[in-house]
Design an enzyme around this catalytic site. Structure first.
Site, PDB file in Angstrom:
ATOM      1  N   CYS A  83       0.831  -1.216   0.000  1.00  0.00           N
ATOM      2  CA  CYS A  83       0.000   0.000   0.000  1.00  0.00           C
ATOM      3  C   CYS A  83       0.864   1.264   0.000  1.00  0.00           C
ATOM      4  O   CYS A  83       1.536   1.561   0.984  1.00  0.00           O
ATOM      5  CB  CYS A  83      -0.901  -0.056   1.230  1.00  0.00           C
ATOM      6  N   CYS A 112       0.035   3.895   2.670  1.00  0.00           N
ATOM      7  CA  CYS A 112       0.445   3.389   3.993  1.00  0.00           C
ATOM      8  C   CYS A 112       1.899   3.767   4.265  1.00  0.00           C
ATOM      9  O   CYS A 112       2.266   4.132   5.376  1.00  0.00           O
ATOM     10  CB  CYS A 112       0.302   1.869   4.061  1.00  0.00           C
TER      11      CYS A 112
END
Length: 108
Positions: free
Chosen positions: A32, A35
């Site tokens: 991600c 993230c």
């Protein structure tokens, strides 16, 4: 510097819901991009709020049951738990001041 510690489906209750300190859980995954952007921001918050707030990370690929339990559809999602209950949910990358604005009422 204080770094967010990892939690798992099996340690979640002990580390998060039974904590006497508010806990910010970062639901994330290795793949991600956003993230990875929010991680250094959470590192800073973990260090600056040490003692008032605990920051932990939960890898959703390795721990799917907590993701399902809290109805998380996208990551990064950060949920603030206070007295064992989710009190604030933040979805997606946010700059540090915005995250702190959301956390402040619960940790001061």
């Amino acid at each position: 510097m204080v770094h967010p510690s990892p939690v798992t489906d099996s340690t979640f209750e002990n580390e998060v819901t039974q904590s006497s300190t508010p806990v910010l859980v970062d639901f994330w995954a290795e793949w991600c991009g956003p993230c990875k952007l929010v991680a250094p921001v959470l590192d800073q918050i973990a260090s600056e709020q040490d003692g008032k707030l605990k920051v932990v990370k939960l890898n959703v690929d390795e721990n799917p049951s907590m993701m399902q339990k809290f109805g998380i559809r996208g990551i990064p999602t950060m949920i603030l738990f206070k007295d064992g209950q989710p009190v604030e949910t933040l979805v997606g990358f946010m700059p540090k001041p915005k995250i702190l604005d959301k956390l402040e009422p619960h940790i001061s």
